[in-house]
Structure formats: C-alpha cells, structure tokens
Design a protein around this motif. Sequence first.
Motif, mmCIF file in Angstrom:
data_model
loop_
_atom_site.group_PDB
_atom_site.id
_atom_site.type_symbol
_atom_site.label_atom_id
_atom_site.label_comp_id
_atom_site.label_asym_id
_atom_site.label_seq_id
_atom_site.Cartn_x
_atom_site.Cartn_y
_atom_site.Cartn_z
ATOM 1 N N THR A 174 -1.655 11.926 7.838
ATOM 2 C CA THR A 174 -2.241 12.102 6.511
ATOM 3 C C THR A 174 -3.480 11.228 6.346
ATOM 4 O O THR A 174 -3.501 10.070 6.769
ATOM 5 N N ASP A 175 -4.499 11.776 5.706
ATOM 6 C CA ASP A 175 -5.698 10.998 5.402
ATOM 7 C C ASP A 175 -5.390 10.066 4.234
ATOM 8 O O ASP A 175 -5.205 10.495 3.097
ATOM 9 N N ASP A 176 -5.331 8.759 4.541
ATOM 10 C CA ASP A 176 -4.995 7.757 3.530
ATOM 11 C C ASP A 176 -6.221 7.071 2.940
ATOM 12 O O ASP A 176 -6.082 6.076 2.212
ATOM 13 N N THR A 177 -7.423 7.585 3.212
ATOM 14 C CA THR A 177 -8.637 6.904 2.760
ATOM 15 C C THR A 177 -8.621 6.665 1.258
ATOM 16 O O THR A 177 -8.841 5.531 0.792
ATOM 17 N N ALA A 178 -8.391 7.710 0.484
ATOM 18 C CA ALA A 178 -8.453 7.583 -0.976
ATOM 19 C C ALA A 178 -7.358 6.662 -1.496
ATOM 20 O O ALA A 178 -7.595 5.837 -2.398
ATOM 21 N N ALA A 179 -6.158 6.769 -0.938
ATOM 22 C CA ALA A 179 -5.043 5.935 -1.411
ATOM 23 C C ALA A 179 -5.311 4.464 -1.132
ATOM 24 O O ALA A 179 -5.073 3.599 -1.992
ATOM 25 N N LEU A 180 -5.812 4.157 0.056
ATOM 26 C CA LEU A 180 -6.101 2.764 0.380
ATOM 27 C C LEU A 180 -7.259 2.227 -0.457
ATOM 28 O O LEU A 180 -7.215 1.091 -0.949
ATOM 29 N N GLN A 181 -8.303 3.050 -0.599
ATOM 30 C CA GLN A 181 -9.441 2.586 -1.393
ATOM 31 C C GLN A 181 -9.025 2.291 -2.822
ATOM 32 O O GLN A 181 -9.485 1.317 -3.439
ATOM 33 N N ALA A 182 -8.122 3.103 -3.352
ATOM 34 C CA ALA A 182 -7.643 2.884 -4.718
ATOM 35 C C ALA A 182 -6.907 1.554 -4.843
ATOM 36 O O ALA A 182 -7.021 0.864 -5.863
ATOM 37 N N VAL A 183 -6.144 1.184 -3.810
ATOM 38 C CA VAL A 183 -5.429 -0.099 -3.846
ATOM 39 C C VAL A 183 -6.420 -1.250 -3.958
ATOM 40 O O VAL A 183 -6.258 -2.162 -4.777
ATOM 41 N N PHE A 184 -7.473 -1.222 -3.146
ATOM 42 C CA PHE A 184 -8.457 -2.300 -3.199
ATOM 43 C C PHE A 184 -9.243 -2.276 -4.502
ATOM 44 O O PHE A 184 -9.524 -3.332 -5.084
ATOM 45 N N VAL A 230 0.827 -1.205 0.000
ATOM 46 C CA VAL A 230 0.000 0.000 0.000
ATOM 47 C C VAL A 230 0.862 1.255 0.000
ATOM 48 O O VAL A 230 0.456 2.294 -0.550
ATOM 49 N N LYS A 231 2.059 1.181 0.578
ATOM 50 C CA LYS A 231 2.931 2.360 0.539
ATOM 51 C C LYS A 231 3.501 2.587 -0.853
ATOM 52 O O LYS A 231 3.669 3.734 -1.282
ATOM 53 N N SER A 232 3.754 1.522 -1.583
ATOM 54 C CA SER A 232 4.224 1.684 -2.962
ATOM 55 C C SER A 232 3.151 2.298 -3.840
ATOM 56 O O SER A 232 3.450 2.880 -4.888
ATOM 57 N N GLU A 233 1.888 2.162 -3.399
ATOM 58 C CA GLU A 233 0.771 2.722 -4.155
ATOM 59 C C GLU A 233 0.346 4.090 -3.636
ATOM 60 O O GLU A 233 -0.702 4.609 -4.044
ATOM 61 N N GLY A 234 1.128 4.690 -2.737
ATOM 62 C CA GLY A 234 0.875 6.069 -2.357
ATOM 63 C C GLY A 234 0.339 6.312 -0.966
ATOM 64 O O GLY A 234 0.254 7.465 -0.533
ATOM 65 N N ALA A 235 -0.053 5.281 -0.229
ATOM 66 C CA ALA A 235 -0.469 5.493 1.160
ATOM 67 C C ALA A 235 0.759 5.802 2.011
ATOM 68 O O ALA A 235 1.851 5.278 1.767
#
Length: 742
Positions: free
Chosen positions: A402-412, A391-396
Amino acid sequence: MLALPLLVGFLLHSLTLVNGLGSQCSGPLGAGTAAPGDPYWQQTIAHQGTSAFGPSGYQVFRNVKDFGATGDGVTDDTAAINAAISAGGRCGEGCASSSTTPATVFFPQGTYVISNPIVLFYYTELVGDAKNPPTLLASPTFTGLAVIDADPYGANGNFWVSDNNLYKSVRNFVIDVTAVPAASSATGLHWQVSQATSLYNIVVNMSTESGNNHQGIFMEDGSGGFMGDLVFNGGKFGIWVGNQQFTVRNITVNNADTAIFGLWNWGWTFQGVSINDCQVGFNLTTGSPSGNPQGVGAEAIIDATAKNTPNVSTAIGVLGGDAVVPGTTGMMTIDSWAQGNVFTGTNGTARFVQGEIASIPKARSLLSNGKIVSKGRPTYADYAVSQIVSVKSEGALGDGQTDDTAALQAVFDKFAGCKIIYFDQGTYIVSSTLKIPAGVRIVGEAWSNVMGSGSAFADQDQPQVVVQIGAPGSSGIAEISGMLFTTRAPAGGAIVVEWNVRDPAHQPAAAGTWDTLIRLGGTAGTNVQTAQCAWNLTDTSIDACSVAFMGIHITPRASAYLEVWSWVWLADHDVDGAAVQITAYSGRGIFSESQGPVWMIGTASEHHVLYQYHLADAADHYIGLAQTETPYFQPAPPPPAPFVSSTTYKDPVFDETSRAHGRCTCSPRRRLVFGAGFYSFFQTTFDCQLQIISVDAASNASLYSVSTVESVSQLSVDGNPVVLAGANPNGFAPTFTSWTQQ
C-alpha cells in the motif's frame, strides 16, 4: 619495537528545544510525564508491528514474560527467554541470513537468572526497560561461552559467518556474572558480529578477586560494528576483542586487570575512554608486517583518561621491554602521540615516528568542553505512552504494498514537535518525497522500513528525494533511531535521504540519527534479489537493478550527528536468498556539502559506483571510524557507468581505468578523519585499484589511522599518488598513521 600504528589524542548529552509544531500541537513536547512507577513506554504501547514479507501472523514484539520468564531473581529464565527469541520460525542455526523475521525482544525490569547462553538470532534487538534496566544474572553453575551469545559455536562451527552476522542490537541491560566462581571462565557477551550491529547502555559486573577469569566482552572475529555507553566493572579483561574494524564511543572500565585487550584488527577507533583502577589500560597484540600472524593493525584513541593505574612507571610501553613513554606519579597529559608512518603534503616519503606529534586539529564547532561531542541513543525513558503516536494507529499500513505516503505525511503534519513518532515494524511505501520537518523525534522497531517505490524515483536524469529531513534552511531538533530507508527497483533516480536540518545555536548534536540504516537491494520486496539481479547480470538488466542515485545528501546549511549510520549499503548479496552474491547499482554513497558541524561516528558506505564518501566544499567534519568497499563488478563497467557524472552534485572525474573512490575530498576545511578502512575486494591481484582516497591540494583535511586493501595508492593529492601501500606493510591491510597538508 611495536609494529602497529597507534594514535592517542587527548560526554556530552545536550538538552534541545523543539522547533516547528504540527497542526494538532498545542505546544512543544517538553519533558517526559511518565510517573516513577510506570513501565517503560515500549512495554505498554500497542504492539502492531508486522513483517511485510514474512510469514502470515508473524509476531514482531515479544515480551519475555509472555513466554514464561519471571525476572524474580530466583527462577531460571533461560529457556523462556530463548523461546521468546526463537519463536516463529526465525533465522537461527542453519540459516545464513533473513530480513523477513525481525524481532524486538523486550525485558521488563527485574532480575533474570541465566544458566546457559541467551542466543541472539538474526535480525533481533534485545531491549531492556530503559527506566530500570533489567539484570541478567549468571547463575553460579552457568555453563557456556557468554550470557548473551551473538554467534554460538555449533557442531559445524559458528551459527553465522562472522562477516555476515548482521542486524543485531542489545541495549539497556545490566549483566552480572559475579555469582560465577572467580576461577571459572565467565563472559558477559560473545559479540562476534558484522555491520548493522550495536551495543548501547550496558553495564557488566564481574569478579574483583585477584586472578579471576571473568571478561565483559569476548570478540574473536567479524567485520563490525559499533558499541557505546558501556561500563565494565571488575574482571580479568574489560573487553577482549578482535575484529576487522569497529567504533567504540564512551566506554568506562573500572578495576579490571586489563581494561582493553586487542587481539587483531585492521583498524579500531575509541572515542571517549575512561580507565580507572586497572593494572593495564590497553594491551595490544603485535603482529607481523606480512600478516602472519595478523595483530592489531591500527588503533586510534581520542579523548581518553586513565586514573589510579598502579603501573605509574610506564604510560606507553612494550611488553617485557622498555617504556616508550615513561609514566609519572602525578598527572600527565599526552596531547597527541603516534607510532607508524606519517606523511605530509605531496611528499611520498614515509617518516616513521614513535612519539609526540603535532596536535590533532579539531574544529571548535565539533567540540564540547574540549572533546569531540558524544551523544547516546535517545531512550525517552521518562516519557509516557500518551506522548507517543504510532503511525499505524494513524492509518499507515506498512504492508510493503500500500502507498503510505499520504498517511505518513499526515502524521508529521499533525504531530511533529509535540509527539514522539513511533514507526511500528513494517515496510512503508512512499511514492513521492516524504517531508519530515525539523522538530521531530522518530523511533523505529527493529529497523522499520521506509521504501521509495514508483516511477518518481526511476530516472537518474531527474533525481528525486525519497525522505527529506527538514526543509532547506530549517533549524531544530531531529532525532531518528532504529529506522531503515530503502527503495524498490527500478530506482536509479532516488536520493534516499536529503538532510537539511541544522542544530539550534549552542545545542550540538540536536539533529542526528542512531542505529539508522540505508540498505539498497538484496532483500524481499526490493525487486533486487538473485532471481532478478544475479552476479553475472547482463546489460539489459542494469536499469531494473539500479536502486539509487545517491544514499544520503547532507546539504550546505545542515549539521548532522550520524552514529551507526551503518551501513549506507548497496547489497552485494541476497539477504533473503542464502546470502548468494548479486549485482546491483547505486550511483553514490554519502555526499556532504555541509559547512558543519558534522559528526560521522561508526559509519560505513559500500559498493556505490562513483564513491562511498564525497565531501565537496565541506567544513568541520569529524569522521571516525569510516569503512568502505569498492563495487565488486568494477572495472566492468568502469565508473561512472551505468550512471552519468553530474556537475550539480559535484561528482569526481574518472579515467577509463578508475574504480569508485572510497573517499573523495574536494577542498574541504577543518575535516578530521580519525580511523578508516577503505577496501577493494575479490579481484585477482592485490593491486587492482590504482587510487582509493583522493584529496585536493587546497584541502586542509587531516587523516589518521587509515588502512586500505588492494589499492596501489592509499592517498592521492589532485589525482597524483602520494601515499603508496607498498610503503606501509601492516598485515592484511597496509596502514598509514597520518596524512596532513603540512
């Protein structure tokens, strides 16, 4: 005659298909593609884990070979391994507890010579190569208590208080003490631990010489805990254990003098036991009803076999006395046998039994080949790094801010179903519901945090889900391991986890969690520590110290295999503040409406205001062992305050003198509790709580091997006390051996 209540009732890994694919998926994940000679993926994946609230530059992942260990089977690697564990100002001797210095200590394949104990620091997971588990080889001159020591004895006693020795895990190892002379004491693991601890996939090899002094596990105290998928070969004892409560799943002991020696407990559950070529299977110490001494209080054993036991004249007996159950030279099956006080319906008169009882009811959906389903923690040993996405490689960021909601949702949304999703250690803030679809596999690093934070979760009148596992009505695989879900106060409206996903047909335990926790308050970043929420907080602090509406909600169409979902814990002390007591508020613990199957193996729920476990109109549940504690501050205020009862969530009804229920069972069907400890602590008398387990008269639930503390009634039917603690003295924790409707 034996005094302890005892239950005996007589493993499966399922291959599952992935349902639901992300936008970047061309097909489902399928089988692992790692070549036979490739290292285990956790060794070679990019190591980006950080501690959101720890020291700057802190290192989470440590490969022991980077600290000088060789694994060549010749060089003494002890100092290098202990350096890998302790580097970075971590929580060792003199540190009560800490969550800010987590560590994954990795051992590549090899043989590591050990001459004195490997000391397991607080908040540490020791992980061996799951493809080729490394061997920890005790040298012939080994000195110390055990090869791995989770709670060493120092000049001032143990490094950690035995019931506050949390967040420790060891998996994928062979421990070999055969080089130590047979006459010398040698132990694989000293495992004096508490909740949020686990042992997985471990083999301990010991001497097979007559009269040897080797043992696989030594445990003299604690408040645990879970261990599973263990093999012990040889030794005087396979395991030698004493602890308040524990769950053991899938244990094999071969060629030991005594397979399992129990010193003391309030209640243990063994599920899936194989004893082969041992002189004695279980040797359980008898205590006094007064608790002086405290012996083995309650032992629940299900799905057990013993083969080639020389002492065929006795199946169950008293040391130095007669056989309670005579043995045989051929095959013998004990369906269900019990010793202790049994109760039925609304009859409060205890009936002592020492013999066979009616078959323990088990819903068919909970079984595979006639046994309770058993599934170990996924290792993904055959998978290549290319099949895993970080998930960190994908931007979280996981920085706790930091609000990681969008980054995590994008991974899934992109990778669910075709990649294993890896949460590098960190604290990932979500400000709205994170929707995790069916078809997902998730792995954390030393309990990676997902933290609900913000106004969306603050209003208990409008509860909102922090993490949703599967859309309502969805079906598919869902495997989650090594994660931690939490909140940042104020969060009185947070439903921390909503579990909707259901196993595909004929694939039991396809949807489940392993070594995954819910922790509410009590650590850095939660806004609920000593400074904000001291134990004597005033009414003006209640909203600020409210951390959840509910821990986990298992919805009606869901199924779930929850192993070591321990705890669903409302913190009673400040983990990052010298373990000083605090007061915080969470409305509800575990709420299930599921029609099953649901397996809760080694679970616990503590300190929630209304209840710890609540099964409402639920069916087909297996629960063993379950452990609870009532909130320390009750009855001031009494439940449901500071929350409000909700008909939407089928809350139980309380009177003004009530305290939180350990378990409330409202009209469930085919529900089996096999081992439980429900406790109410730190009041001035031992009768401070009137009721702790409530069952509806319409329920056909069955409860076995249940111990309670400081409750007048151990079990009530329709609110009327039936099983009274005074009828069941059994040391510190009164015990009833069974309650069934008929």
